[in-house]
Design a protein around this motif. Structure first.
Motif, PDB file in Angstrom:
ATOM      1  N   VAL A  26       0.842  -1.202   0.000  1.00 31.18           N
ATOM      2  CA  VAL A  26       0.000   0.000   0.000  1.00 31.18           C
ATOM      3  C   VAL A  26       0.872   1.245   0.000  1.00 31.18           C
ATOM      4  N   ASP A  27       1.954   1.209   0.784  1.00 34.28           N
ATOM      5  CA  ASP A  27       2.864   2.356   0.842  1.00 34.28           C
ATOM      6  C   ASP A  27       3.525   2.608  -0.510  1.00 34.28           C
ATOM      7  N   ASP A  28       3.849   1.543  -1.243  1.00 34.32           N
ATOM      8  CA  ASP A  28       4.453   1.714  -2.567  1.00 34.32           C
ATOM      9  C   ASP A  28       3.518   2.503  -3.483  1.00 34.32           C
ATOM     10  N   TYR A  29       2.250   2.090  -3.525  1.00 33.77           N
ATOM     11  CA  TYR A  29       1.278   2.784  -4.375  1.00 33.77           C
ATOM     12  C   TYR A  29       1.093   4.237  -3.908  1.00 33.77           C
ATOM     13  N   ALA A  30       1.037   4.429  -2.601  1.00 36.95           N
ATOM     14  CA  ALA A  30       0.860   5.778  -2.058  1.00 36.95           C
ATOM     15  C   ALA A  30       2.061   6.660  -2.406  1.00 36.95           C
ATOM     16  N   ASN A  31       3.257   6.089  -2.379  1.00 32.63           N
ATOM     17  CA  ASN A  31       4.461   6.861  -2.726  1.00 32.63           C
ATOM     18  C   ASN A  31       4.443   7.263  -4.202  1.00 32.63           C
ATOM     19  N   PHE A  32       4.006   6.364  -5.075  1.00 32.06           N
ATOM     20  CA  PHE A  32       3.871   6.711  -6.486  1.00 32.06           C
ATOM     21  C   PHE A  32       2.866   7.843  -6.662  1.00 32.06           C
ATOM     22  N   THR A  34       1.995  10.132  -4.486  1.00 30.81           N
ATOM     23  CA  THR A  34       2.562  11.384  -3.977  1.00 30.81           C
ATOM     24  C   THR A  34       3.594  11.960  -4.937  1.00 30.81           C
ATOM     25  N   ALA A  35       4.445  11.086  -5.485  1.00 30.67           N
ATOM     26  CA  ALA A  35       5.475  11.547  -6.423  1.00 30.67           C
ATOM     27  C   ALA A  35       4.844  12.191  -7.654  1.00 30.67           C
ATOM     28  N   CYS A  36       3.787  11.584  -8.169  1.00 23.95           N
ATOM     29  CA  CYS A  36       3.103  12.155  -9.334  1.00 23.95           C
ATOM     30  C   CYS A  36       2.466  13.486  -8.990  1.00 23.95           C
ATOM     31  N   SER A  37       1.898  13.576  -7.799  1.00 27.31           N
ATOM     32  CA  SER A  37       1.299  14.835  -7.368  1.00 27.31           C
ATOM     33  C   SER A  37       2.352  15.939  -7.294  1.00 27.31           C
ATOM     34  N   ASN A  38       3.522  15.600  -6.779  1.00 26.18           N
ATOM     35  CA  ASN A  38       4.600  16.586  -6.676  1.00 26.18           C
ATOM     36  C   ASN A  38       5.101  17.012  -8.051  1.00 26.18           C
ATOM     37  N   LEU A  39       5.081  16.074  -9.001  1.00 27.96           N
ATOM     38  CA  LEU A  39       5.535  16.370 -10.361  1.00 27.96           C
ATOM     39  C   LEU A  39       4.428  16.971 -11.223  1.00 27.96           C
ATOM     40  N   LYS A  40       3.219  17.028 -10.640  1.00 29.23           N
ATOM     41  CA  LYS A  40       2.056  17.578 -11.330  1.00 29.23           C
ATOM     42  C   LYS A  40       1.716  16.786 -12.596  1.00 29.23           C
ATOM     43  N   ILE A  41       1.788  15.451 -12.484  1.00 25.38           N
ATOM     44  CA  ILE A  41       1.319  14.583 -13.558  1.00 25.38           C
ATOM     45  C   ILE A  41       0.251  13.655 -12.986  1.00 25.38           C
ATOM     46  N   ASN A  52     -11.796  -6.892  -3.779  1.00 21.01           N
ATOM     47  CA  ASN A  52     -11.961  -5.866  -2.746  1.00 21.01           C
ATOM     48  C   ASN A  52     -11.192  -4.609  -3.131  1.00 21.01           C
ATOM     49  N   VAL A  53     -11.870  -3.492  -3.255  1.00 25.23           N
ATOM     50  CA  VAL A  53     -11.212  -2.221  -3.568  1.00 25.23           C
ATOM     51  C   VAL A  53     -11.267  -1.249  -2.388  1.00 25.23           C
ATOM     52  N   ASP A  54     -11.883  -1.664  -1.289  1.00 23.17           N
ATOM     53  CA  ASP A  54     -12.039  -0.763  -0.151  1.00 23.17           C
ATOM     54  C   ASP A  54     -10.692  -0.344   0.430  1.00 23.17           C
ATOM     55  N   TRP A  55      -9.706  -1.239   0.388  1.00 19.57           N
ATOM     56  CA  TRP A  55      -8.392  -0.899   0.947  1.00 19.57           C
ATOM     57  C   TRP A  55      -7.735   0.242   0.181  1.00 19.57           C
ATOM     58  N   ILE A  56      -8.086   0.379  -1.101  1.00 23.28           N
ATOM     59  CA  ILE A  56      -7.565   1.509  -1.879  1.00 23.28           C
ATOM     60  C   ILE A  56      -8.185   2.802  -1.379  1.00 23.28           C
ATOM     61  N   LEU A  57      -9.497   2.775  -1.165  1.00 26.53           N
ATOM     62  CA  LEU A  57     -10.212   3.961  -0.709  1.00 26.53           C
ATOM     63  C   LEU A  57      -9.782   4.373   0.688  1.00 26.53           C
ATOM     64  N   ASP A  58      -9.393   3.393   1.505  1.00 30.19           N
ATOM     65  CA  ASP A  58      -9.009   3.676   2.891  1.00 30.19           C
ATOM     66  C   ASP A  58      -7.555   4.103   3.015  1.00 30.19           C
ATOM     67  N   SER A  59      -6.812   4.095   1.919  1.00 27.92           N
ATOM     68  CA  SER A  59      -5.380   4.390   1.959  1.00 27.92           C
ATOM     69  C   SER A  59      -5.103   5.816   1.491  1.00 27.92           C
ATOM     70  N   GLU A  60      -3.811   6.127   1.379  1.00 22.42           N
ATOM     71  CA  GLU A  60      -3.382   7.428   0.864  1.00 22.42           C
ATOM     72  C   GLU A  60      -3.219   7.406  -0.653  1.00 22.42           C
ATOM     73  N   ILE A  61      -3.651   6.323  -1.278  1.00 23.48           N
ATOM     74  CA  ILE A  61      -3.590   6.224  -2.740  1.00 23.48           C
ATOM     75  C   ILE A  61      -4.746   7.038  -3.309  1.00 23.48           C
ATOM     76  N   LYS A  62      -4.429   8.029  -4.086  1.00 25.47           N
ATOM     77  CA  LYS A  62      -5.460   8.915  -4.621  1.00 25.47           C
ATOM     78  C   LYS A  62      -5.363   8.937  -6.150  1.00 25.47           C
ATOM     79  N   PRO A  63      -5.952   7.952  -6.820  1.00 27.78           N
ATOM     80  CA  PRO A  63      -5.840   7.918  -8.283  1.00 27.78           C
ATOM     81  C   PRO A  63      -6.647   9.031  -8.954  1.00 27.78           C
ATOM     82  N   ASP A  64      -6.035   9.639  -9.959  1.00 25.28           N
ATOM     83  CA  ASP A  64      -6.738  10.638 -10.758  1.00 25.28           C
ATOM     84  C   ASP A  64      -7.625   9.973 -11.805  1.00 25.28           C
TER      85      ASP A  64
END
Length: 219
Positions: A26-32, A34-41, A52-64
């Motif tokens: 989960v941290d790996d996906y969240a780091n990606f 965050t990195a994309c957010s910082n790079l504005k992509i 199960n997709v609930d763990w994605i919603l409950d994490s810091e992973i924020k897909p555009d």
């Protein structure tokens, strides 16, 4: 930069034996993310038919955006769950779907800004069926192209056929990549990106009625 990063999340059965090392935390996906957010992509997730997709919603992973793999698009229950849980833009890969299934099942489940992805699960150029891009456009949706051909120039033809965006695999081809044969090598990625930009630029409509020569001919 007119590009985005997409990382896959596959069903549990995918990560067996030799693929076990491909499972990210989960941290790996969240780091990606965050990195994309910082790079504005934009950052996206390519989803297999996960239960199960609930763990994605409950994490810091924020897909555009989300890409639905072909096996996911063919699973109506997966589509309905993803649509219920995620409000972001979605790209539906239809490489495994018949035209009837696309028209009767997938299109009604798409939101206004969602797009289709035409792809062929073959490395051969003659199997890419790029004429289907026009067929898919007839459903009133923008169409992208998913690159699986070992001849990367096929992408340029897909852009000429009307593809609005390109999905391709990029990686270090010195490694044993799952998508090794059709992936773009990291050292070639920038040049490939610029070639794609040139093709998209060539497809822009020139609103001017006056045609002007911009070439200085010799002689």
């Amino acid at each position: 930069i007119n590009c985005a990063l997409t990382i896959q999340i596959r069903e549990d059965d995918f990560y067996h034996k030799e693929r076990k090392s491909l499972r990210l935390s989960v941290d790996d996906y969240a780091n990606f993310s965050t990195a994309c957010s910082n790079l504005k992509i934009p950052f996206g997730l390519a989803l297999g038919p996960i239960e199960n997709v609930d763990w994605i919603l409950d994490s810091e992973i924020k897909p555009d955006f989300l890409k639905l793999l072909g096996i996911t698009t063919n699973n109506l229950n997966s589509i309905d769950i993803i649509n219920q849980k995620f409000m972001c833009q979605k790209y539906f890969s239809v490489g495994l779907s018949s035209q009837n299934f696309i028209a009767n099942e997938i299109i009604p489940r798409m939101n206004e800004n969602d797009m289709l992805i035409h792809t062929s699960l073959s490395h051969l150029p003659e199997d890419q069926n790029l004429i289907d891009i026009n067929v898919l456009e007839s459903y009133g949706k923008n169409v992208c192209f998913g690159q699986h051909s070992i001849n990367h120039e096929v992408v340029f033809t897909a852009i000429g056929a009307g593809a609005k965006k390109i999905f391709t695999y990029i990686g270090d081809k010195r490694l044993q990549l799952p998508d090794l044969h059709h992936a773009i090598d990291l050292c070639e990625a920038e040049n490939f990106f610029n070639q794609c930009l040139s093709c998209f630029s060539a497809m822009k409509i020139n609103s001017s009625e006056n045609k002007v020569s911009k070439i200085d001919f010799i002689g």
